[in-house]
Design a protein around this motif. Structure first.
Motif, PDB file in Angstrom:
ATOM      1  N   SER A 101       0.837  -1.209   0.000  1.00 27.65           N
ATOM      2  CA  SER A 101       0.000   0.000   0.000  1.00 27.65           C
ATOM      3  C   SER A 101       0.871   1.258   0.000  1.00 27.65           C
ATOM      4  N   THR A 102       2.036   1.170   0.626  1.00 29.04           N
ATOM      5  CA  THR A 102       2.948   2.304   0.639  1.00 29.04           C
ATOM      6  C   THR A 102       3.512   2.591  -0.760  1.00 29.04           C
ATOM      7  N   ASN A 129      -1.108  -4.981   2.153  1.00 26.36           N
ATOM      8  CA  ASN A 129       0.085  -4.751   2.981  1.00 26.36           C
ATOM      9  C   ASN A 129       1.090  -5.893   2.778  1.00 26.36           C
ATOM     10  N   ARG A 130       2.202  -5.826   3.479  1.00 26.69           N
ATOM     11  CA  ARG A 130       3.284  -6.775   3.269  1.00 26.69           C
ATOM     12  C   ARG A 130       2.817  -8.229   3.456  1.00 26.69           C
ATOM     13  N   ARG A 195       0.788   1.559  11.805  1.00 30.70           N
ATOM     14  CA  ARG A 195       0.003   0.740  10.881  1.00 30.70           C
ATOM     15  C   ARG A 195      -0.402  -0.580  11.547  1.00 30.70           C
ATOM     16  N   THR A 201       5.796  -1.331   6.920  1.00 34.06           N
ATOM     17  CA  THR A 201       6.213  -0.094   7.587  1.00 34.06           C
ATOM     18  C   THR A 201       6.202  -0.303   9.095  1.00 34.06           C
ATOM     19  N   TRP A 269      13.260  -0.236  -2.319  1.00 34.64           N
ATOM     20  CA  TRP A 269      12.073  -0.842  -2.921  1.00 34.64           C
ATOM     21  C   TRP A 269      12.535  -1.963  -3.840  1.00 34.64           C
TER      22      TRP A 269
HETATM   23  P1  PGA Z   1       3.252  -1.704   3.863  1.00 32.78           P
HETATM   24  O1  PGA Z   1       4.449  -1.639   2.813  1.00 32.78           O
HETATM   25  O2  PGA Z   1       3.654  -0.950   5.079  1.00 32.78           O
HETATM   26  O3  PGA Z   1       2.145  -1.019   3.101  1.00 32.78           O
HETATM   27  O4  PGA Z   1       3.007  -3.160   4.149  1.00 32.78           O
HETATM   28  C1  PGA Z   1       5.768  -1.448   3.060  1.00 32.78           C
HETATM   29  C2  PGA Z   1       6.636  -2.664   2.760  1.00 32.78           C
HETATM   30  O5  PGA Z   1       6.339  -3.479   1.872  1.00 32.78           O
HETATM   31  O6  PGA Z   1       7.664  -2.775   3.435  1.00 32.78           O
END
Ligand code: PGA
Length: 310
Positions: A101-102, A129-130, A195, A201, A269
């Motif tokens: 999402s980031t 998310n991750r 989060r 994150t 990234w």
């Molecule tokens: P997320 O992304 O915090 O949105 O999960 C960051 C990441 O993949 O490290």
């Protein structure tokens, strides 16, 4: 030499198998049709290509030469067919990309530029998310993943393509907003908006604070970066976020990046896929594009916001 590709294919089969019968079987032709094509070819070349010794046929010297050239010509034709097939695949292809999402704060811009060059390619963009990304990789449910920290327990190909700076943000009115070199320990007195579990994150934040032996007091959990930014703006607390998510808020001066010692924490990234996965032409083209073009398309985010001198 006025030879056809059909003649070269027939000749190549006879030269390889040294048998008119077996060549005709392989090519699904009658034996007289094969003999006829070879005879015509010998007329065009002007030399015999085969000679018969007893019951066996052998290549003549001219036949050996022609066999080598035929293989090269047919090999190049096969290569051309392959390239064209891949180009057709590219122009009509479809791609599933799953992004953190980031990372969704910059991936649509990469996709838009890629799409302008390949207008018939379609994408299904899955934002999660991750933890969701790791699941998609484990289930082989996606072509490519763009994420912060690839997991180590899956067999993956992961290539980094851009730095990911993580910063501490506050509202402009916060007492720390104008301070320089804020000691990390000072943050312990602040409420942090964090989060949800499963966010990359969040786990990075926990790791960074744990490494320094700090414990966050009363973190407040919110399940999206947007909610966190709104919460920080409203004065609910501070947050640790990727600088890539802050372009608008920094430009509009709604949030400031604090000058905390040890920050920004710079990670990378990654563009990721399963190690055994055979990438489609579209997936490969997009991956190459991301690796090559990202620095041109995505600006380096502002990482430290100094207090204004007014
Ligand atoms: P997320 O992304 O915090 O949105 O999960 C960051 C990441 O993949 O490290």
């Amino acid at each position: 030499m006025n030879l056809t590709l059909r003649q070269l294919r027939i000749f190549e089969a006879v030269a390889r198998l040294l048998s008119f019968t077996r060549a005709s079987e392989e090519l699904h032709l009658t034996q007289p049709a094969v003999s006829m094509q070879i005879k015509q070819m010998e007329q065009v070349v002007g030399l015999p290509l085969f000679e018969q010794v007893g019951k066996k046929i052998h290549l003549t010297e001219a036949g050996h030469e022609m066999a080598q050239y035929s293989r090269r010509i047919l090999g190049i034709m096969a290569e051309a067919e392959q390239v064209i097939a891949e180009m057709k695949g590219l122009s009509r292809g479809r791609l599933t990309i799953s992004v953190a999402s980031t990372a969704n704060y910059f991936v649509p811009r990469l996709w838009a530029t890629f799409r302008a060059q390949h207008p018939d390619v379609n994408v299904s963009l899955n934002v999660t998310n991750r933890a969701g990304l790791i699941q998609a990789l484990a289930e082989n449910a996606t072509d490519l993943v763009i994420m912060g920290q690839p997991p180590e327990n899956l067999d993956l190909v992961a290539e980094s393509f851009m730095p990911n700076p993580l910063v501490v943000v506050a509202p402009p009115s916060h007492p720390l907003a104008r301070k320089k070199k804020i000691p990390l320990g000072r943050l312990q007195q602040e409420t942090f908006l964090v989060r949800e579990p499963g966010s990359g994150t969040r786990s990075l934040m926990e790791r960074v604070f744990a490494e320094k032996g700090l414990e966050l007091s009363t973190p407040m959990e919110m399940s999206s970066t947007e909610a966190i930014k709104q919460g920080v703006e409203a004065g609910l607390g501070l947050a640790l976020l990727s600088a890539h998510t802050l372009e608008m808020e920094s430009a509009l001066k709604r949030l400031v990046i604090l000058d905390v010692e040890g920050f920004p924490v710079v990670r990378d990234w990654y563009i990721v896929h399963r190690a055994g996965k055979r990438l489609s032409a579209v997936a490969q083209a997009f991956k190459d594009f991301v690796m090559r073009e990202t620095p041109r398309i995505i600006p380096v985010p502002e990482m430290k916001k100094r207090p204004r001198a007014d």
